[in-house]
Design a protein around this motif. Structure first.
Motif, PDB file in Angstrom:
ATOM      1  N   VAL A  56       0.698  -1.273   0.017  1.00 35.47           N
ATOM      2  CA  VAL A  56      -0.121  -0.104   0.116  1.00 35.47           C
ATOM      3  C   VAL A  56       0.861   1.161   0.101  1.00 35.47           C
ATOM      4  O   VAL A  56       1.865   1.448   0.778  1.00 35.47           O
ATOM      5  CB  VAL A  56      -0.976  -0.189   1.065  1.00 35.47           C
ATOM      6  CG1 VAL A  56      -1.767   1.214   1.291  1.00 35.47           C
ATOM      7  CG2 VAL A  56      -1.936  -1.173   1.181  1.00 35.47           C
ATOM      8  N   LEU A  57       0.323   2.336  -0.866  1.00 32.56           N
ATOM      9  CA  LEU A  57       1.461   3.362  -1.010  1.00 32.56           C
ATOM     10  C   LEU A  57       0.417   4.646  -0.885  1.00 32.56           C
ATOM     11  O   LEU A  57      -0.540   4.829  -1.410  1.00 32.56           O
ATOM     12  CB  LEU A  57       2.066   3.463  -2.282  1.00 32.56           C
ATOM     13  CG  LEU A  57       2.870   4.790  -2.843  1.00 32.56           C
ATOM     14  CD1 LEU A  57       4.019   4.756  -1.938  1.00 32.56           C
ATOM     15  CD2 LEU A  57       3.246   4.822  -4.198  1.00 32.56           C
ATOM     16  N   LEU A  58       0.899   5.565  -0.013  1.00 30.72           N
ATOM     17  CA  LEU A  58       0.220   6.752   0.420  1.00 30.72           C
ATOM     18  C   LEU A  58       1.060   7.828  -0.272  1.00 30.72           C
ATOM     19  O   LEU A  58       2.291   7.806  -0.030  1.00 30.72           O
ATOM     20  CB  LEU A  58      -0.017   7.000   1.754  1.00 30.72           C
ATOM     21  CG  LEU A  58      -1.001   6.060   2.494  1.00 30.72           C
ATOM     22  CD1 LEU A  58      -0.885   6.385   3.908  1.00 30.72           C
ATOM     23  CD2 LEU A  58      -2.148   5.835   1.851  1.00 30.72           C
ATOM     24  N   ARG A  59       0.594   8.813  -0.799  1.00 31.50           N
ATOM     25  CA  ARG A  59       1.131  10.128  -1.210  1.00 31.50           C
ATOM     26  C   ARG A  59       0.369  11.353  -0.420  1.00 31.50           C
ATOM     27  O   ARG A  59      -0.815  11.400  -0.409  1.00 31.50           O
ATOM     28  CB  ARG A  59       1.326  10.338  -2.563  1.00 31.50           C
ATOM     29  CG  ARG A  59       2.251   9.495  -3.297  1.00 31.50           C
ATOM     30  CD  ARG A  59       2.434   9.685  -4.869  1.00 31.50           C
ATOM     31  NE  ARG A  59       3.431   8.780  -5.533  1.00 31.50           N
ATOM     32  CZ  ARG A  59       3.056   7.898  -6.043  1.00 31.50           C
ATOM     33  NH1 ARG A  59       1.874   7.444  -6.134  1.00 31.50           N
ATOM     34  NH2 ARG A  59       3.931   7.166  -6.745  1.00 31.50           N
ATOM     35  N   GLY A  60       1.195  12.080   0.022  1.00 34.33           N
ATOM     36  CA  GLY A  60       0.412  13.559   0.866  1.00 34.33           C
ATOM     37  C   GLY A  60       1.575  14.620   1.306  1.00 34.33           C
ATOM     38  O   GLY A  60       2.810  14.227   1.084  1.00 34.33           O
ATOM     39  N   THR A  61       1.174  15.139   2.264  1.00 40.61           N
ATOM     40  CA  THR A  61       2.007  16.098   3.059  1.00 40.61           C
ATOM     41  C   THR A  61       2.217  15.744   4.355  1.00 40.61           C
ATOM     42  O   THR A  61       1.016  15.487   5.066  1.00 40.61           O
ATOM     43  CB  THR A  61       1.139  17.605   2.777  1.00 40.61           C
ATOM     44  OG1 THR A  61       0.871  18.082   1.268  1.00 40.61           O
ATOM     45  CG2 THR A  61       2.166  18.710   3.231  1.00 40.61           C
ATOM     46  N   ALA A  62       3.399  15.913   4.624  1.00 39.77           N
ATOM     47  CA  ALA A  62       3.716  15.782   6.044  1.00 39.77           C
ATOM     48  C   ALA A  62       3.577  17.041   6.959  1.00 39.77           C
ATOM     49  O   ALA A  62       3.708  18.159   6.464  1.00 39.77           O
ATOM     50  CB  ALA A  62       5.046  15.349   6.265  1.00 39.77           C
ATOM     51  N   ASP A  63       3.145  17.162   8.178  1.00 38.88           N
ATOM     52  CA  ASP A  63       2.766  18.075   8.992  1.00 38.88           C
ATOM     53  C   ASP A  63       3.040  17.936  10.504  1.00 38.88           C
ATOM     54  O   ASP A  63       2.703  16.670  11.025  1.00 38.88           O
ATOM     55  CB  ASP A  63       1.370  18.823   8.807  1.00 38.88           C
ATOM     56  CG  ASP A  63       1.176  20.154   8.979  1.00 38.88           C
ATOM     57  OD1 ASP A  63       2.267  20.870   9.514  1.00 38.88           O
ATOM     58  OD2 ASP A  63       0.107  20.828   9.171  1.00 38.88           O
ATOM     59  N   VAL A  64       3.789  18.545  11.126  1.00 43.13           N
ATOM     60  CA  VAL A  64       4.049  18.730  12.478  1.00 43.13           C
ATOM     61  C   VAL A  64       2.655  18.844  13.262  1.00 43.13           C
ATOM     62  O   VAL A  64       2.014  20.093  13.004  1.00 43.13           O
ATOM     63  CB  VAL A  64       4.994  19.583  13.358  1.00 43.13           C
ATOM     64  CG1 VAL A  64       5.232  19.554  14.451  1.00 43.13           C
ATOM     65  CG2 VAL A  64       6.470  19.250  12.312  1.00 43.13           C
ATOM     66  N   MET A  65       2.224  18.118  14.246  1.00 45.63           N
ATOM     67  CA  MET A  65       0.988  18.250  14.849  1.00 45.63           C
ATOM     68  C   MET A  65       1.216  19.428  16.026  1.00 45.63           C
ATOM     69  O   MET A  65       2.018  19.049  16.919  1.00 45.63           O
ATOM     70  CB  MET A  65       0.280  17.119  15.230  1.00 45.63           C
ATOM     71  CG  MET A  65      -0.207  16.185  14.321  1.00 45.63           C
ATOM     72  SD  MET A  65      -1.179  14.817  14.730  1.00 45.63           S
ATOM     73  CE  MET A  65      -2.519  15.339  15.300  1.00 45.63           C
ATOM     74  N   PRO A  66       0.374  20.537  16.005  1.00 44.20           N
ATOM     75  CA  PRO A  66       0.765  21.437  17.420  1.00 44.20           C
ATOM     76  C   PRO A  66       0.444  20.798  18.315  1.00 44.20           C
ATOM     77  O   PRO A  66      -0.345  19.633  18.501  1.00 44.20           O
ATOM     78  CB  PRO A  66      -0.065  22.713  16.857  1.00 44.20           C
ATOM     79  CG  PRO A  66      -0.639  22.336  15.729  1.00 44.20           C
ATOM     80  CD  PRO A  66      -0.501  21.044  15.038  1.00 44.20           C
ATOM     81  N   ASP A  67       0.880  21.082  19.447  1.00 40.66           N
ATOM     82  CA  ASP A  67       0.768  20.500  20.722  1.00 40.66           C
ATOM     83  C   ASP A  67      -0.701  20.241  21.488  1.00 40.66           C
ATOM     84  O   ASP A  67      -0.892  19.678  21.803  1.00 40.66           O
ATOM     85  CB  ASP A  67       1.665  21.291  22.129  1.00 40.66           C
ATOM     86  CG  ASP A  67       3.063  21.006  21.756  1.00 40.66           C
ATOM     87  OD1 ASP A  67       3.588  20.164  21.174  1.00 40.66           O
ATOM     88  OD2 ASP A  67       3.838  21.772  22.399  1.00 40.66           O
ATOM     89  N   ALA A  68      -1.538  21.610  20.991  1.00 36.14           N
ATOM     90  CA  ALA A  68      -2.747  21.653  21.404  1.00 36.14           C
ATOM     91  C   ALA A  68      -3.753  20.736  20.391  1.00 36.14           C
ATOM     92  O   ALA A  68      -4.984  20.828  20.861  1.00 36.14           O
ATOM     93  CB  ALA A  68      -3.273  23.061  21.275  1.00 36.14           C
ATOM     94  N   SER A  69      -3.280  20.285  19.379  1.00 33.91           N
ATOM     95  CA  SER A  69      -4.218  19.788  18.417  1.00 33.91           C
ATOM     96  C   SER A  69      -4.528  18.329  18.884  1.00 33.91           C
ATOM     97  O   SER A  69      -3.466  17.248  18.592  1.00 33.91           O
ATOM     98  CB  SER A  69      -3.429  19.933  16.931  1.00 33.91           C
ATOM     99  OG  SER A  69      -3.722  18.756  16.499  1.00 33.91           O
ATOM    100  N   GLY A  70      -5.609  18.034  19.391  1.00 30.96           N
ATOM    101  CA  GLY A  70      -5.886  16.590  19.751  1.00 30.96           C
ATOM    102  C   GLY A  70      -5.132  16.171  20.888  1.00 30.96           C
ATOM    103  O   GLY A  70      -4.780  14.839  20.919  1.00 30.96           O
TER     104      GLY A  70
END
Length: 133
Positions: free
Chosen positions: A83-97
């Motif tokens: 299985v292959l995914l393509r997308g954008t990596a993003d750092v999750m902010p401390d407050a996010s979830g």
């Protein structure tokens, strides 16, 4: 034996059943890099726990990445899939979830402190499996 494309549901099933994948990204010196990572599929995207280093730097740049999981079973059933995914990596902010992240069981490969979560939201998901003839 022949390769068959996997539908979306099959790709999601494999993502839900495994926890080891490979993250492909371009490092700060424009070198293509592929690293093994433990991950968690939350139903919509991939969560990877990390610390300081090239993965975090890539995510901080909101870079396009690829993420791959596979199995190369070579027993009597010869069931191999990818299985292959393509997308954008993003750092999750401390407050996010934050409360949700605390319950995600994703450890680093070598057990060092990994206080940061990277999220990959797929823009493309493909998969295939090798079936007996």
């Amino acid at each position: 034996m022949s390769w068959q494309d996997l539908d979306h549901d099959a790709c999601v099933r494999f993502l839900s059943e495994t926890s080891l994948g490979r993250l492909a990204f371009t490092d700060a010196e424009s070198r293509l890099t592929v690293l093994p990572v433990n991950y968690h599929w939350d139903g919509e995207g991939v969560l990877i726990r990390t610390g300081a280093g090239s993965k975090l730097a890539s995510a901080a740049r909101r870079q396009s990445v690829a993420f791959e999981i596979d199995s190369g079973d070579t027993g009597p059933q010869d069931h191999s899939w990818s299985v292959l995914l393509r997308g954008t990596a993003d750092v999750m902010p401390d407050a996010s979830g934050a409360s949700t992240l605390e319950t995600v069981n994703v450890s680093g490969w070598i057990g060092r402190d990994r206080p940061v979560f990277i999220r990959i939201d797929p823009t493309e998901m493909t998969g295939r499996e090798l079936l007996p003839a």
